[in-house]
Structure formats: C-alpha cells, structure tokens
Write an enzyme that holds these catalytic residues in place. Structure first.
Site, PDB file in Angstrom:
ATOM      1  N   CYS A   2      -3.383 -14.430  -6.327  1.00 18.71           N
ATOM      2  CA  CYS A   2      -4.026 -15.460  -7.153  1.00 18.71           C
ATOM      3  C   CYS A   2      -4.499 -16.652  -6.328  1.00 18.71           C
ATOM      4  O   CYS A   2      -3.829 -17.074  -5.396  1.00 18.71           O
ATOM      5  CB  CYS A   2      -3.059 -16.012  -8.192  1.00 18.71           C
ATOM      6  SG  CYS A   2      -2.460 -14.782  -9.328  1.00 18.71           S
ATOM      7  N   ARG A  27      -8.188 -12.962  -0.574  1.00 19.28           N
ATOM      8  CA  ARG A  27      -6.746 -12.915  -0.828  1.00 19.28           C
ATOM      9  C   ARG A  27      -6.368 -11.730  -1.710  1.00 19.28           C
ATOM     10  O   ARG A  27      -5.205 -11.323  -1.717  1.00 19.28           O
ATOM     11  CB  ARG A  27      -6.312 -14.211  -1.525  1.00 19.28           C
ATOM     12  CG  ARG A  27      -6.502 -15.443  -0.673  1.00 19.28           C
ATOM     13  CD  ARG A  27      -6.516 -16.687  -1.535  1.00 19.28           C
ATOM     14  NE  ARG A  27      -5.275 -16.930  -2.224  1.00 19.28           N
ATOM     15  CZ  ARG A  27      -4.282 -17.693  -1.769  1.00 19.28           C
ATOM     16  NH1 ARG A  27      -4.403 -18.281  -0.602  1.00 19.28           N
ATOM     17  NH2 ARG A  27      -3.197 -17.884  -2.472  1.00 19.28           N
ATOM     18  N   TRP A  75      -4.411 -12.064  -9.775  1.00 22.18           N
ATOM     19  CA  TRP A  75      -3.869 -10.778  -9.307  1.00 22.18           C
ATOM     20  C   TRP A  75      -2.730 -10.465 -10.276  1.00 22.18           C
ATOM     21  O   TRP A  75      -1.695 -11.151 -10.283  1.00 22.18           O
ATOM     22  CB  TRP A  75      -3.361 -10.928  -7.876  1.00 22.18           C
ATOM     23  CG  TRP A  75      -2.970  -9.654  -7.216  1.00 22.18           C
ATOM     24  CD1 TRP A  75      -3.793  -8.762  -6.599  1.00 22.18           C
ATOM     25  CD2 TRP A  75      -1.647  -9.130  -7.079  1.00 22.18           C
ATOM     26  NE1 TRP A  75      -3.068  -7.719  -6.081  1.00 22.18           N
ATOM     27  CE2 TRP A  75      -1.752  -7.920  -6.363  1.00 22.18           C
ATOM     28  CE3 TRP A  75      -0.381  -9.561  -7.483  1.00 22.18           C
ATOM     29  CZ2 TRP A  75      -0.649  -7.133  -6.046  1.00 22.18           C
ATOM     30  CZ3 TRP A  75       0.712  -8.781  -7.175  1.00 22.18           C
ATOM     31  CH2 TRP A  75       0.567  -7.577  -6.473  1.00 22.18           C
ATOM     32  N   ASN A 100      -0.582 -19.838 -10.301  1.00 16.00           N
ATOM     33  CA  ASN A 100      -0.401 -18.833  -9.250  1.00 16.00           C
ATOM     34  C   ASN A 100       1.104 -18.662  -9.093  1.00 16.00           C
ATOM     35  O   ASN A 100       1.814 -19.634  -8.902  1.00 16.00           O
ATOM     36  CB  ASN A 100      -1.034 -19.392  -7.964  1.00 16.00           C
ATOM     37  CG  ASN A 100      -0.847 -18.478  -6.770  1.00 16.00           C
ATOM     38  OD1 ASN A 100      -0.341 -17.373  -6.908  1.00 16.00           O
ATOM     39  ND2 ASN A 100      -1.260 -18.951  -5.612  1.00 16.00           N
ATOM     40  N   GLY A 101       1.595 -17.443  -9.218  1.00 16.01           N
ATOM     41  CA  GLY A 101       3.030 -17.239  -9.042  1.00 16.01           C
ATOM     42  C   GLY A 101       3.641 -16.544 -10.240  1.00 16.01           C
ATOM     43  O   GLY A 101       2.947 -15.883 -11.012  1.00 16.01           O
ATOM     44  N   GLU A 482       1.786   2.600  10.972  1.00 16.93           N
ATOM     45  CA  GLU A 482       0.647   1.733  10.675  1.00 16.93           C
ATOM     46  C   GLU A 482      -0.588   2.575  10.338  1.00 16.93           C
ATOM     47  O   GLU A 482      -1.357   2.233   9.429  1.00 16.93           O
ATOM     48  CB  GLU A 482       0.390   0.797  11.871  1.00 16.93           C
ATOM     49  CG  GLU A 482      -0.836  -0.085  11.759  1.00 16.93           C
ATOM     50  CD  GLU A 482      -0.830  -1.018  10.553  1.00 16.93           C
ATOM     51  OE1 GLU A 482       0.214  -1.170   9.888  1.00 16.93           O
ATOM     52  OE2 GLU A 482      -1.900  -1.574  10.266  1.00 16.93           O
ATOM     53  N   LYS A 486      -2.537   2.292   6.829  1.00 16.12           N
ATOM     54  CA  LYS A 486      -3.979   2.007   6.740  1.00 16.12           C
ATOM     55  C   LYS A 486      -4.668   3.061   5.871  1.00 16.12           C
ATOM     56  O   LYS A 486      -5.496   2.741   5.037  1.00 16.12           O
ATOM     57  CB  LYS A 486      -4.623   2.031   8.138  1.00 16.12           C
ATOM     58  CG  LYS A 486      -4.444   0.792   8.941  1.00 16.12           C
ATOM     59  CD  LYS A 486      -5.284  -0.349   8.417  1.00 16.12           C
ATOM     60  CE  LYS A 486      -4.635  -1.697   8.588  1.00 16.12           C
ATOM     61  NZ  LYS A 486      -3.381  -1.943   7.907  1.00 16.12           N
ATOM     62  N   GLU A 489      -3.751   2.523   2.228  1.00 12.84           N
ATOM     63  CA  GLU A 489      -4.310   1.265   1.704  1.00 12.84           C
ATOM     64  C   GLU A 489      -5.784   1.398   1.343  1.00 12.84           C
ATOM     65  O   GLU A 489      -6.203   0.930   0.288  1.00 12.84           O
ATOM     66  CB  GLU A 489      -4.199   0.149   2.759  1.00 12.84           C
ATOM     67  CG  GLU A 489      -2.859  -0.515   2.865  1.00 12.84           C
ATOM     68  CD  GLU A 489      -2.857  -1.604   3.920  1.00 12.84           C
ATOM     69  OE1 GLU A 489      -2.407  -2.710   3.605  1.00 12.84           O
ATOM     70  OE2 GLU A 489      -3.300  -1.372   5.067  1.00 12.84           O
ATOM     71  N   HIS A 505      13.649  17.886   9.784  1.00  9.52           N
ATOM     72  CA  HIS A 505      14.683  17.473   8.833  1.00  9.52           C
ATOM     73  C   HIS A 505      14.094  17.206   7.451  1.00  9.52           C
ATOM     74  O   HIS A 505      14.662  16.442   6.675  1.00  9.52           O
ATOM     75  CB  HIS A 505      15.417  16.242   9.367  1.00  9.52           C
ATOM     76  CG  HIS A 505      16.090  16.498  10.673  1.00  9.52           C
ATOM     77  ND1 HIS A 505      17.141  17.367  10.823  1.00  9.52           N
ATOM     78  CD2 HIS A 505      15.808  16.048  11.930  1.00  9.52           C
ATOM     79  CE1 HIS A 505      17.505  17.422  12.088  1.00  9.52           C
ATOM     80  NE2 HIS A 505      16.702  16.636  12.786  1.00  9.52           N
ATOM     81  N   LYS A 604      -4.437  -9.995   0.146  1.00  9.22           N
ATOM     82  CA  LYS A 604      -4.382 -10.395   1.558  1.00  9.22           C
ATOM     83  C   LYS A 604      -3.257 -11.388   1.811  1.00  9.22           C
ATOM     84  O   LYS A 604      -2.637 -11.402   2.866  1.00  9.22           O
ATOM     85  CB  LYS A 604      -5.721 -11.038   1.930  1.00  9.22           C
ATOM     86  CG  LYS A 604      -5.844 -11.454   3.380  1.00  9.22           C
ATOM     87  CD  LYS A 604      -6.211 -10.271   4.217  1.00  9.22           C
ATOM     88  CE  LYS A 604      -6.272 -10.569   5.689  1.00  9.22           C
ATOM     89  NZ  LYS A 604      -6.044  -9.324   6.450  1.00  9.22           N
TER      90      LYS A 604
HETATM   91  C1  G6P Z   1      -0.385  -7.832   2.510  1.00  9.90           C
HETATM   92  C2  G6P Z   1      -1.610  -7.559   3.352  1.00  9.90           C
HETATM   93  C3  G6P Z   1      -1.201  -6.791   4.602  1.00  9.90           C
HETATM   94  C4  G6P Z   1      -0.142  -7.566   5.357  1.00  9.90           C
HETATM   95  C5  G6P Z   1       1.057  -7.916   4.462  1.00  9.90           C
HETATM   96  C6  G6P Z   1       1.944  -8.929   5.119  1.00  9.90           C
HETATM   97  O1  G6P Z   1       0.144  -6.654   2.006  1.00  9.90           O
HETATM   98  O2  G6P Z   1      -2.553  -6.812   2.641  1.00  9.90           O
HETATM   99  O3  G6P Z   1      -2.325  -6.589   5.424  1.00  9.90           O
HETATM  100  O4  G6P Z   1       0.305  -6.799   6.423  1.00  9.90           O
HETATM  101  O5  G6P Z   1       0.604  -8.512   3.247  1.00  9.90           O
HETATM  102  O6  G6P Z   1       1.229 -10.125   5.212  1.00  9.90           O
HETATM  103  P1  G6P Z   1       1.416 -11.202   6.312  1.00  9.90           P
HETATM  104  O7  G6P Z   1       0.375 -12.238   5.993  1.00  9.90           O
HETATM  105  O8  G6P Z   1       2.800 -11.746   6.168  1.00  9.90           O
HETATM  106  O9  G6P Z   1       1.180 -10.562   7.629  1.00  9.90           O
END
Ligand code: G6P
Length: 609
Positions: A2, A27, A75, A100-101, A482, A486, A489, A505, A604
């Site tokens: 948000c 965001r 959001w 927001n929150g 990672e 990705k 995501e 396993h 974000k």
């Molecule tokens: C969200 C973002 C990710 C990020 C994670 C942690 O999920 O989409 O890309 O890795 O938050 O965020 P930070 O700002 O703490 O790295």
C-alpha cells in the site's frame, strides 16, 4: 505494498496525487483511489481495481479538482480486490481516510460501531478506522485530536491520512508502523509513503516517528508525538534523482535492471576498495570498533535478500566467522539463545520490510555487538535503525522481483567477509586475491549477460511446464533457491530448489520427462558430486538444463542442454551464476505473457508483516 500520498496545495492537487501514485506503483498494489475536496467543499472520490492507469483513465473521463486530497494504492489484506474495498474510505460523506498496514482489533471495533448505528460498505479493516475517527469528531474532538484518540484504540501497525470536507485546507496524517514522510515547500505541504512520490515537489522531507500525528495546513505543519507534545523531526535531503524511471531500450524494468548489473556492481564497489584492500569505513564510521567486537554474525532477511544471506554464510564461515541466517518473520517470534559479540546483519533492498525491522528490534533487545544493514535505500527505516550501513548504490529498482539489488547486496557481503577475515588470521595475500577477483565482477557479469539469446532459446522448453526443480550445491544452493524464486515470482511456474545431494531423499520421485531440472554447475570442489546427482536425474528420464563451467565436463545430449558460463574464480562464482537464472525466468515469463514488473499478488516494499 500500500502507498499513501496526500497534499494541501494552493492550486489543484490532482496532478501531484496521480503522479505520486504512479511513483509508488513499483511497491506493488491491486487497486487505487483518490479523494479530493472540491471548490464547493465536497468530497469527490474515484476508485478503480487494477493499475493506476485505470484510475487515470477514470479521472480523464470525470476530472476531480481541488487543492486538498489523499490518494492510495491498495495491496489487499482484509477483503478482496474490489472497488468497494479500495481506499479512500468515506464516513458520513464528510470524512475520507486512507490507511497502509493492518489493524488487528478491527473485529471488536466493527462490532461496537455496528451497535452505534454505523453502516459498512467494505470488508476492510480501514473502514473501521474512518468510523472511529468520525465517532470522536461527533464527540466534539478536533480532527487531529480525533486521529490521536483513534490511534490509541487501534492495535496493529499502520500509517494513515485523513481529510474532512468541513476543513478544505487541512489534512491530518499519522504513523504507527509503516513509514510516512512529510514534505513541505514555502506554502504547501505533502505526505507520502516514500520519497519517490515527493520528489516532483521537494527533496526535503521529515520522517514521522511512531505515534506522531501531523497536522498539515498549507505551509503550516505541526507534528505532535503520541503524548500530544509538539515535536520537530529532522529535516533530511534526499539524494535520489527526481526523474521518473525510464525504460530506455528495454521491454521491462526487470530486463533493464538485469542488464544494469555490471554498472550497479561497479557503483557498489566505487570508493570501497583501495589497492588490495576493502575500506572498512564503507560500512560506517563505527565499523572498525564494531568489527573488532564481532565474534559471530547473525544475518536476518526476507525473500531474495535472505538468499543473499545464505550465500554470505559460506563466505563468512570460510573466513572462520560463525554465521547463522534467519528468515525475519520467524526470527522475530522465536526465543533466542543470545551469544555475546553478535553482529546482526540485516539485508533489505527496500530498507522497509516490516518483518526485518521487527526482527532487528528484537535482536537489539537481546543485546548485540552492533547492527549492520546492507540496503539500497539511504532514506529507509533499516538504515536509520542500524549502527552501520553498507549502501549498495545501485539506483532505484522498479521491478518487483529483485535482481540488481541482489547481486549488489552479495557484493557488499563479500566485502564484509573480507573485512572480518583480517581478524581471523587471514593474511593480506588472501584479501588481495579476493579483491582482485571482485574487481573483475563488472566484466564477468557483462560476459554472463552475453548468454541472453541462448537462454531465450532454452526458455522455450519451459513455456508449457507447470513445475521445475532447481539444483545447486554449496554456495550455489542458495543461487538455485533464488533461481526457483525468480521463476515462480514472475512466470507463476511452481519451482522448488534443492541442495543436489538431497535429491534422492524425496524430490527424485517427481522426476520424469515432463519435469525440467535446472542446475548451476561451476567448476568447484563439488562438481563431481553434482555430476553424480545429475546422473540420477537422467537415469529417471528427467530433462536437464545446465549452466556450467566449460571445464566441468558436462556434455550436451538429447536430454541435457548445457550453456557455458565463462570460467570464474569460486569466490565470486555465486554472483555470476545468478545472471543466467534471472535471464531464464525473465524469458520464460515473456513466453507466459505475465506482468513481469508487477507480478500478481506481490509487492516491492513489504511494510506489513
Ligand atoms: C518482497 C520483494 C522481494 C524482496 C523481499 C524482501 O517480497 O518482492 O524482491 O526480496 O520483499 O524485501 P527487502 O526489501 O527486505 O529486500
């Protein structure tokens, strides 16, 4: 997540509010809305589900004009993604509020408000807040006092902004958790969740502290703390560029940011190395004292940043520094056996992740030798709350899925390992060797980007897949994690990563000709072990997609595709092997036609827990 913007201007505020929402889009959000007090002193509202462009379209059809207003990107947490749930929420046609929150005790308050005869038009926790402010106004409280009284009754973590039709030159905002910034010019005032939204009007800003309520009346802004005492908050100047991000020749910000990585890492390294050495003050003025007192490291982070921490554990333990790596949302609620001399290291591209902030607070409560954040946003909460900060300096990252901030954070963490290695008896020759390798990072990243066309071809095989496995060993297991993150995501393909030795396993049961198995295979000490694991996949009819060192001995065949990564020293290999996995997920997402930069349901800057 948000985003809030608000303004008390002396000309029309709608342009600023809309541009502010655009600047908060990165965001992550799923609906947007705005309320403006028009020249007749009435609240006018527009809300849309989907992108800010939808809201803009609605406003083009039916413009809102007025000098005071609030706007919001939502959001969803409580209640689905619908227009009635989008903010601002209005009570009695006179009071509008954005939040927001999360308000945790919204059920209890809702019950009481029902009994008081108030009606609800949404399923959100925010509507409870606007009703509560309204009830206090009814009792005769002034708007700012009504907000303060409401704050005392709310449990949770939130930031809010409210306007009242009866006071068209006034906006009241408050913070109890997620960040809220105040910006002023000579005769106007603004609030926003982050600095990006303020930059079109000012670089100067103040950060509200928890419990603060700010009363904006054009040039006159009064901040009071939770006890109602007038306070002043430090005026800061942002170093960020006011230009809105530009895609240039790229199709998506994620692609642009992947290609910016050589430059981003060069910027991260700028001024951090002298000759063969890491400069300790890259971490802050107190770095030498805190590093001298450090006996072990506890890394805390979320998402991609957590993966950077897992890679760093290998580097730190290599140089003899005990290291644990924790997911922030788990750490914050767990009992800990605290150990003397712990340096707590948080990693966060945004610097605002609510769980990471709370975990840092918890770690500090336990007692630590010091705290360090590795972060990309100088004005962020984690930077303010930490003793030391290593800024990654890679410029704004717009794509929700982190890329350049990940490689830059890993680069910073490798420098940290070197700084601590001196205290563990590693000689200057060791540091000189690794520094030499670090200096090759920009060129090695550039070379890895040269694989893009071949990777785009490889991606074709994933277009019709529902699942994928990612394998790696040692410091490349987190790189495989990672890679899997990705892919899920941005392409919505279910992907899991395993330490390759764990295959037998459990996950081997999933392997058949429909299961793509991706592996990263640098030519390191574990390569022969990894090759045995890959044979286990082949023997079950699995399809292998390998990113391998030419000297690894891995050979193409009908069921094995191999793309060679130019040879790199093992000290920097995890950073380099990240690139092909980013490119693979990007090209699979293109084939899938997903919203690469703003994947569904993700944000974000995750400012709620
Ligand atoms: C969200 C973002 C990710 C990020 C994670 C942690 O999920 O989409 O890309 O890795 O938050 O965020 P930070 O700002 O703490 O790295």
């Amino acid at each position: 997540m948000c985003g809030i913007v608000g303004a008390v201007r002396n000309s029309d505020a709608s342009g600023f509010l809309l541009e502010g929402l655009r600047r908060l889009e990165y965001r992550g959000y799923d609906s947007a809305g705005v309320v403006i007090i028009n020249q007749d002193g009435d609240l006018e509202r527009a809300r849309t589900v989907g992108k800010v462009a939808e809201l803009e379209h609605a406003l083009n059809q039916a413009p809102l004009m007025g000098m005071t207003g609030i706007a919001h990107t939502r959001w969803a947490t409580h209640g689905g993604v619908t227009e009635p749930n989008a903010h601002p929420h209005i009570c009695n046609g006179t009071l509008a509020l954005v939040c927001n929150g999360i308000v945790e005790n919204h059920e209890t308050l809702r019950q009481k408000q029902h009994e008081a005869g108030l009606a609800f038009t949404s399923q959100t926790d925010t509507e409870v807040v606007v009703h509560q402010v309204y009830l206090h106004l009814q009792k005769g409280l002034d708007l700012a006092d009504a907000v303060r009284a409401t704050m005392k009754e709310l449990e949770g973590s939130f930031a809010l902004a409210v306007v009242h039709a009866g006071e068209p030159d006034r906006l009241v905002a408050a913070r109890q958790g997620p960040p809220l910034l105040l910006g002023r010019t000579d005769d106007e005032s603004f609030i926003a969740s982050d600095i990006n939204a303020l930059l079109p009007v000012t670089r100067q800003y103040q950060v509200l502290e928890n419990g603060d309520v700010v009363d904006l009346r054009g040039a006159n802004c009064l901040i009071k703390d939770r006890t109602g005492v007038v306070v002043d908050r430090l005026v800061r100047t942002s170093s960020q560029s006011g230009d809105s991000a530009d895609l240039g020749e790229y199709r998506h910000f994620m692609q642009k940011e992947i290609h910016e990585q050589p430059r981003a890492v060069a910027d991260t390294l700028e001024g951090r190395l002298r000759g063969d050495q890491v400069l300790e003050d890259s971490f802050g003025r107190e770095a030498t004292r805190i590093f001298d007192a450090t006996r072990q490291v506890c890394i805390i982070a979320c998402g991609t940043s957590y993966h950077a921490g897992l890679v760093a554990r290998h580097w730190l333990e290599y140089v003899g520094v005990p290291c644990e790596v924790e997911v922030a949302s788990e750490y914050r609620y767990r009992r800990h056996a605290s150990r003397e001399g712990t340096l707590v290291v948080t990693i966060s591209q945004s610097g605002e992740t609510a769980d990471t902030l709370a975990a840092l607070e918890e770690a500090k409560r336990q007692g630590v030798a010091g705290s360090l954040v590795v972060c990309n946003v100088p004005e962020s909460s984690l930077v303010r709350e930490s003793d030391l900060a290593f800024m990654t300096h890679c410029g704004p990252e717009i794509g929700v899925a982190s890329t350049k901030t990940f490689v830059s954070a890993m680069t910073g963490l490798l420098l940290l390992a070197l700084a601590l290695s001196r205290r563990r008896g590693f000689d200057s020759g060791f540091e000189a060797h690794v520094v030499h390798q670090i200096r090759t990072l920009p060129a090695a990243l550039e070379s890895a980007l040269g694989m893009e066309t071949a990777i785009a071809n490889m991606a074709q095989a994933f277009g019709d897949k529902q699942n994928a496995l990612f394998l790696g060993r040692g410091a490349h297991f987190p790189i495989a994690m990672e890679g899997a993150l990705k892919l899920k995501e941005i392409s919505y393909i279910h992907a899991e990563a395993y330490a390759a030795g764990e295959l037998k396993h459990g996950p081997l049961a999933l392997v058949d000709e429909r299961m793509p198995v991706v592996a990263v295979a640098p030519n390191d000490l574990l390569i022969e072990k990894l090759k045995s694991n890959l044979e286990e996949v082949r023997a079950r009819g699995g399809r292998l997609y390998l990113f391998a060192d030419p000297a690894s001995g891995l050979i193409e065949s009908e069921d094995v595709q191999v793309l060679h990564v130019a040879p790199v020293d093992s000290a920097i290999a995890p950073i380099i092997y990240t690139v092909p996995l980013q490119l693979l997920s990007y090209h699979v997402a293109l084939i899938k036609g997903t919203d690469v930069d703003k994947p569904r349901n993700l944000a974000k800057s995750v400012t709620v827990e």
